[in-house]
Design a protein around this motif. Sequence first.
Motif, PDB file in Angstrom:
ATOM      1  N   UNK A 461       0.847  -1.188   0.000  1.00  0.00           N
ATOM      2  CA  UNK A 461       0.000   0.000   0.000  1.00  0.00           C
ATOM      3  C   UNK A 461       0.879   1.233   0.000  1.00  0.00           C
ATOM      4  N   UNK A 462       0.289   2.361  -0.406  1.00  0.00           N
ATOM      5  CA  UNK A 462       1.013   3.630  -0.298  1.00  0.00           C
ATOM      6  C   UNK A 462       1.110   3.999   1.181  1.00  0.00           C
ATOM      7  N   UNK A 463       2.248   4.569   1.620  1.00  0.00           N
ATOM      8  CA  UNK A 463       2.407   4.899   3.049  1.00  0.00           C
ATOM      9  C   UNK A 463       1.282   5.756   3.610  1.00  0.00           C
ATOM     10  N   UNK A 464       0.845   6.767   2.853  1.00  0.00           N
ATOM     11  CA  UNK A 464      -0.229   7.630   3.345  1.00  0.00           C
ATOM     12  C   UNK A 464      -1.526   6.848   3.509  1.00  0.00           C
ATOM     13  N   UNK A 465      -1.819   5.994   2.549  1.00  0.00           N
ATOM     14  CA  UNK A 465      -3.037   5.175   2.606  1.00  0.00           C
ATOM     15  C   UNK A 465      -2.993   4.242   3.814  1.00  0.00           C
ATOM     16  N   UNK A 466      -1.853   3.580   3.986  1.00  0.00           N
ATOM     17  CA  UNK A 466      -1.704   2.659   5.119  1.00  0.00           C
ATOM     18  C   UNK A 466      -1.858   3.395   6.441  1.00  0.00           C
ATOM     19  N   UNK A 467      -1.240   4.554   6.561  1.00  0.00           N
ATOM     20  CA  UNK A 467      -1.307   5.324   7.800  1.00  0.00           C
ATOM     21  C   UNK A 467      -2.749   5.671   8.157  1.00  0.00           C
ATOM     22  N   UNK A 468      -3.531   6.086   7.147  1.00  0.00           N
ATOM     23  CA  UNK A 468      -4.932   6.436   7.394  1.00  0.00           C
ATOM     24  C   UNK A 468      -5.746   5.220   7.803  1.00  0.00           C
TER      25      UNK A 468
END
Length: 542
Positions: A461-468
């Motif tokens: 996953x993209x880091x921003x997506x995973x973080x959210x």
Amino acid sequence: MQMIIVDDEAHWVDNLATTKPWHTLGIEVVHRAYSAREALEIIETNPVDIVISDIQMPEMNGLELIERIREHNKKIRCIILSGHSEFEFAKRAVQNKAVDYLLKPPTDAELMEAVGTAIDQLNNEWELVSSLEHTRFTLRENLPLLRGQLLLDALQGHHLSPEEWERKLGNYELPFHEGESALMLVRLEEEFGQYRNNGQPLIEYAIINMAEEIMGEFMEVWGVKEEHGYLVFLLQLKDGAVSSSKETILEKLSLQLQSKVKQFLKGSLSIVVTEWFSFPQQLPEQFRQATAYFRQIVGDEREFVMRVSPQEPASAQRPLDALYLPPSLIHLLEAGHWEAAEAKLIAVCAELDEQWPDSWEHCMEAGFLISASFTNLAHRNSHTLAKLLGNDIEPLLSGDAFSTIAKLRKWSLDVLAKLKEGTSNEIKDMRSLYVRQIQEFTDKNLHLDVSLRVLADHVKLHPTHLSKIYKIETGEGISDYIARLRMDRACHKLKTSDKKVYEIALEIGYMDPAYFIKVFKRQFGVTPQEYREGNKEHDRVL
């Protein structure tokens, strides 16, 4: 704007973040990071504009942090703080385009001035990007694509108000207006098949240019290739052009285009032209009629030039408009636009009620397309429609779901609600799966690199997506979870083992034992050794 302050001295970070009037400069959010690694994770998931960083930090220093930032984002402005005035540090800061290099401790005036300079640089850069001249340049660069997409949308029935039409025609520099127009559809015949895999766009571009050249003396010409392979031209007579024989002129110019393409491009065309109609109101219907002529009249015959006959009686039977107007039901379902999908189903049933109340075939037409869209969504999610619907599949299998408009309306809306609920549950299950994968990976690899980017790569996953996703599911950020896990494991090892403090630090991912001791003391108020001795004393008392 958002800013982050980075330093391994917690009191220094907290003081700068909370006691300076950053809001007076337009800084809305001030993030705090106590290591370069933590700063990178915050920057991955937040739109940070300015970084204030110390140079001397364990594991990764401030200059290395800036270099890492520059790999992914060249717009962030960086300010370096250092207790050293060494030339090499300043040189590297300049090479990485730092806004300023300040010696610690800077005065408030120095710090505010540096941040103000960074803000001015950002504002100037974004003002340039968003300037009217830049917008006009970008618009000109993309005009052919924008013009083509506007005509395609109009052909497919996208509705625009008169004001929107006037604005877009003006912005795209199209010399068209509301009023009398005609369509010309061009089909490239089999001779052009040799270019299908190499050069077909150039041939189509050449034909569009030839049409503009041949017809441009009398008409405004707006051409595009549509999804079925036809070249479509919208035509309007120019001011002052003879209009008494406009039908004759249009057919004559169409024949001329056909002839010139044959002569110079060595291929044949079939052409259908419509009657003159009111643009833009009648454009989608005229386009449908023209394509129907190719299908019903021209067929496989070649080198026709044919005008849609006004004497041709309108068929008593026609398809449902609401069913086929874009965006299609299947696209709305794929995108998860549930409210728009529900509105489309309601519109389809309303049209059935109004236009075809006694037509079982139209009800069946709608039912088959709706059920096919539902089935497609189920299969895309690796399910069967029967499994998702349970007993609601029976009316579909028996055909009862399509027997009346009322039954179609109830069945389709009920199924949509069930699909939405099932999809929502799947999303929750998938999020939970990602959380479990992250926690399992972190638990096993805490002594290695468990940065946000590594974790994101692990679950693809993209880091921003995973973080959210992680924050939504657990209520805490990934970096908070990892920090808590490290401290919990450190406490456990200090209480249950005789390992050295530096050994424990390495086992939980701190390469610098001194930094581990500093973080531990900030968390618990005592050093790891004091924590261990305090627990031993507690055990002896018990």
